[in-house]
Each structure stands twice: as structure tokens, then as C-alpha cells.
Design an enzyme around this catalytic site. Structure first.
Site, PDB file in Angstrom:
ATOM      1  N   HIS A 289      -7.523  -5.598  -0.911  1.00 11.82           N
ATOM      2  CA  HIS A 289      -6.369  -4.809  -0.470  1.00 11.82           C
ATOM      3  C   HIS A 289      -5.588  -5.598   0.578  1.00 11.82           C
ATOM      4  O   HIS A 289      -5.450  -5.185   1.736  1.00 11.82           O
ATOM      5  CB  HIS A 289      -6.832  -3.463   0.078  1.00 11.82           C
ATOM      6  CG  HIS A 289      -5.729  -2.457   0.235  1.00 11.82           C
ATOM      7  ND1 HIS A 289      -4.944  -2.035  -0.812  1.00 11.82           N
ATOM      8  CD2 HIS A 289      -5.256  -1.806   1.338  1.00 11.82           C
ATOM      9  CE1 HIS A 289      -4.059  -1.164  -0.379  1.00 11.82           C
ATOM     10  NE2 HIS A 289      -4.224  -1.014   0.922  1.00 11.82           N
TER      11      HIS A 289
ATOM     12  N   ASP B  90      -9.043  -4.932  -5.575  1.00 10.78           N
ATOM     13  CA  ASP B  90      -8.576  -3.874  -4.682  1.00 10.78           C
ATOM     14  C   ASP B  90      -9.251  -2.556  -5.065  1.00 10.78           C
ATOM     15  O   ASP B  90      -9.057  -2.056  -6.178  1.00 10.78           O
ATOM     16  CB  ASP B  90      -7.056  -3.747  -4.790  1.00 10.78           C
ATOM     17  CG  ASP B  90      -6.460  -2.914  -3.664  1.00 10.78           C
ATOM     18  OD1 ASP B  90      -7.186  -2.080  -3.086  1.00 10.78           O
ATOM     19  OD2 ASP B  90      -5.260  -3.086  -3.375  1.00 10.78           O
TER      20      ASP B  90
ATOM     21  N   SER C  30       0.839  -1.192   0.000  1.00 10.00           N
ATOM     22  CA  SER C  30       0.000   0.000   0.000  1.00 10.00           C
ATOM     23  C   SER C  30       0.884   1.257   0.000  1.00 10.00           C
ATOM     24  O   SER C  30       1.706   1.433  -0.887  1.00 10.00           O
ATOM     25  CB  SER C  30      -0.968  -0.031   1.171  1.00 10.00           C
ATOM     26  OG  SER C  30      -1.983   0.922   1.012  1.00 10.00           O
TER      27      SER C  30
END
Length: 432
Positions: free
Chosen positions: A413, A384, A298
């Protein structure tokens, strides 16, 4: 007596019934598959989803399915209904006119329970091109930024960590503070070193987004890496919970701070801090003198690519679903990267969008991905919605260095344990 017997029989019957009712057993078995096993298509193709569902072991019959589909992370442009026949149904996803992704969300209700599934499919994903531009002075800007950051010669502060989970007969962990600029900016982190007396590769592990407490990452240390688990806000990571909460409130949506000026943007110090963290790791006497890596997911995935693009000594990078990738995608009618700062005209009231877009050219992951020279391992999930695959592909597609890309159509995610372990094995395989 007769009344007592009737009561006992009733109680026994109720107990027997309770034992027989399997409340935890799922009544519906439900599966959705794209008509291409890998969920990948060519522009011009029209994908469909095949739905299979059983209720109590029998194929569902006549149950209504509601579906909607649209471009990755944007409003649906197709809606409709169909029904299960003999436990099966087919739902159209719709096509595209340019490389990208589409999603299809399906829903049906049975016995008061709702069942929902979203599937994304990709179209010529290797041909997705960035929407963000690269400023003409991009390289000069970062050369000067790093020169200034490295000119700050404040000694690294090192504090021993005595928690036996992190410092014991196998590992030694310290907290370090590294100054990043002349304005007092800094980063903190935990450095964990194996206690075997051997030399080891070094690995920077930058964090995901948010203002929160960071704990040492022992996973990579156990794999044989000297690990720097990094914090990016200049916040002592052994601070009290009250202090961390106060900082969280003060920093707020820090990714907008200074966004109208390239010299004042929040991530300038953060990116420089990542580079200085690598510099520090390379001074450790326990370093093997050869192998330098960086990994994260991320925001950490974004910082991994940024650091690999800025630091020429990095030998390998493993980045998972990187944020801050092609953030301007929404400006051209497709998904952009986290934090969706340009998703709508009023995504952040009071900010000059034209200025912000120009500034993001200096900070978007895409423009650091272009500079990567080391080997890379990259992973993302089609589903995601935090770091949409369209934005991730825009960054990964410009990398010309050797790369391994692992795509997982079903993941959101997060990453599968198996993929995480594959990445560690890949990193270890890069060691000289």
C-alpha cells in the site's frame, strides 16, 4: 604480574572476537520469483513460485518451507510444506476459475529467525468486472447534490500561512475554508502558489483516510502546479493537537456514518467538497485558464477518480491504489475495496447490509470511473491488502477514457519513488 597478563590477553581476545563478529551482516539471502516475470497469467494456468536462498553463502539444504495460498484478501484454500534443495524450491500458487488475483505466503525459520514473503499473481486482470451496481438515478442524485452545494455562496475564508517552509520568496501558502452545504459542512485546505509571476496549472490533492493533521504538499508546487492540499472533515488544519485528537475520537470510523441513507452518508459532503475545491482553484488569478488536474493515493486516489468523474473541467487525473472501489466484492466471494465494510456478515454490527449496499452504489468509485472523460494515470501494487488489486482493477477496467496503468507486483500500500516521479512527469506532459 602473570595474572595481569592473562587478564589483558583475555580482554584483547574478546575485543578481537567482538570486532570479528559481524552482527549486522545478513546471514540469509532470499529471493522469490513467479514463473511468469510479470506475475500475470490466464485463467486456467497454474502458477508456481521459485524460491532461492543462501545461508552464509551456501545454498540452503533441507530447510522446511511452510506455504499457504488463496484468493486475494480471503482465507487460504491451500497449505503445504516443501524443503530447500541446493538453495532452491518450488511452491504452487494454485489456479482460479474467474479473473482475479491469488496470493501465496511462504515462511521458513533458520537460527531462530523467521523469513516470510508474500507474492500475489493476477489472472486475466483486465477482465475483472465490478460487482457493484449503478443506481438508475445515480447521475440525477449527483447533479442535485452538486447543485445544492454550489448554491451555498458563503465566501471562501482565506488565512495567510507565515511558516517560512510554506510561504517564502518562492511560494505563498494560504489556508482556505470552503462551505459545502447549508448544514454548515465545509472542507479546509492549503493552497500553495508559486511566486514567479507566471500563470500555472491547478492541482487538487485530496488526502488518504483518517482524521489527522494535513500539511501543505510542496512536491507538486515545486513541479509548477498551484496546489490545493485538501482536508475533508471540516476540521481547521491549524487546530491544536488536543482538538485534532478529540475530533479523531468523535469521528471514529467515519466511513460508516449515515451509510443506510444515501442523503446522509458521510462522503456526500466530501465528494461535493472536492468539486467545490476545483471550482475555487479555477477562480484564482494565477491559474493558467486551461489546465486542471487531481491526484492522490488510497482514499485520495478514490477522491481523485470521484472528482474527475463529477467535474467536467478536469483535464487529467493521477490516482494511486484507489480505496472505496467495488466494496461489494466480498458479497460475491472475492476481495472488495477499503474499508472492507462487507468482508464479513458482522463487519459493522448494527448496520443493515442490504441498505448499506444500495447506498454504496451512489458512492463506489466504480460508478464514477465510468463517467471519466479525461486522461488518466493509475498505479497499484499486487501485494496491497488495504486496497486489494482485485477491487482496484474492477474500477480501472470500466474507464473508457485514455489511461496509463502502471502495475507493480512487488509493492504493497505504497508507491515507488520512481513511479511517483513518473506520474508527475506524466501530469506535466498533459499540460497545454
Amino acid at each position: 604480574m602473570k595474572r595481569l597478563l592473562l587478564i589483558l590477553v583475555a580482554l584483547l581476545g574478546a575485543a578481537t572476537l567482538t570486532a570479528q563478529v559481524r552482527a549486522g551482516a545478513p546471514y540469509v539471502d532470499f529471493l522469490v520469483l513467479a514463473d511468469h516475470a510479470d506475475c500475470l497469467y490466464k485463467v486456467g494456468e497454474e502458477p508456481t513460485l521459485r524460491l532461492f536462498a543462501k545461508g552464509g553463502g551456501s545454498g540452503l539444504e533441507g530447510v522446511t518451507i511452510h506455504y499457504e495460498a488463496g484468493p486475494d484478501r480471503l482465507e487460504a484454500d491451500t497449505k503445504g510444506t516443501t524443503v530447500f534443495r541446493r538453495g532452491e524450491a518450488v511452491v504452487p500458487v494454485g489456479g482460479v476459475t474467474m479473473p482475479g488475483f491469488r496470493y501465496c505466503t511462504i515462511k521458513f525459520d533458520l537460527y531462530g529467525q523467521s523469513y516470510t514473503e508474500t507474492v500475489k499473481v493476477g489472472f486475466d486482470v483486465k477482465d475483472i468486472e465490478p460487482s457493484i451496481g449503478k443506481p438508475l438515478d445515480f447521475d440525477f442524485f449527483w447533479e442535485q447534490t452538486l447543485k445544492k452545494a454550489r448554491a451555498v455562496e458563503t465566501p471562501v475564508e482565506v488565512t495567510p500561512i507565515t511558516d517560512p517552509k510554506y510561504t517564502n520568496e518562492n511560494y505563498t501558502t494560504t489556508m482556505v475554508r470552503i462551505a459545502c452545504d447549508t448544514e454548515g459542512g465545509s472542507i479546509y485546505g492549503y493552497v500553495t502558489i508559486p511566486n514567479d509571476g507566471e500563470k500555472h496549472p491547478v492541482l487538487l490533492v485530496p488526502p488518504g483516510a483518517g482524521t489527522k493533521r494535513i500539511n501543505p504538499s510542496m512536491i507538486y508546487a515545486k513541479a509548477g502546479f498551484i496546489t490545493f492540499t485538501m482536508e475533508v472533515h471540516g476540521m481547521p488544519i491549524n487546530a491544536s493537537d488536543d482538538f485534532i485528537q478529540a475530533e479523531k475520537e468523535r469521528l471514529g470510523d467515519y466511513w460508516y456514518t449515515g451509510i443506510e441513507d444515501k442523503n446522509d452518508y458521510y462522503y456526500r459532503r466530501v465528494y461535493a467538497g472536492c468539486v467545490k475545491a476545483i471550482d475555487y482553484l479555477m477562480t484564482l488569478p494565477e491559474w493558467d485558464g486551461k489546465n486542471v488536474g487531481v491526484t492522490g493515493g488510497s482514499q485520495g486516489g478514490a477522491l481523485s477518480i470521484v472528482t474527475a468523474g463529477l467535474h467536467p473541467e478536469i483535464d487529467f487525473v493521477a490516482s494511486f491504489y484507489p480505496a472505496l472501489s467495488d466494496v461489494s466484492g466480498y458479497m460475491v466471494g472475492r476481495a472488495g475495496g477499503w474499508p472492507r465494510m462487507f468482508a464479513t456478515p458482522d463487519a459493522q454490527p448494527g448496520i443493515n447490509r442490504k441498505k448499506a449496499i444500495r447506498v454504496m452504489g451512489y458512492y463506489d468509485v466504480v460508478n464514477f470511473a465510468r463517467k471519466i472523460k479525461c486522461k488518466g494515470f493509475y498505479n497499484y501494487g499486487f501485494n496491497d491488502n488495504t486496497c486489494p488489486p482485485t477491487s482496484v482493477c474492477a474500477a480501472l477496467n470500466v474507464i473508457t477514457a485514455p489511461k496509463k496503468i502502471v502495475m507493480n507486483p512487488a509493492s504493497y500500500h505504497w508507491r515507488y519513488k520512481e513511479v511517483h516521479e513518473e506520474a508527475i512527469a506524466w501530469m506535466k506532459a498533459q499540460l497545454e
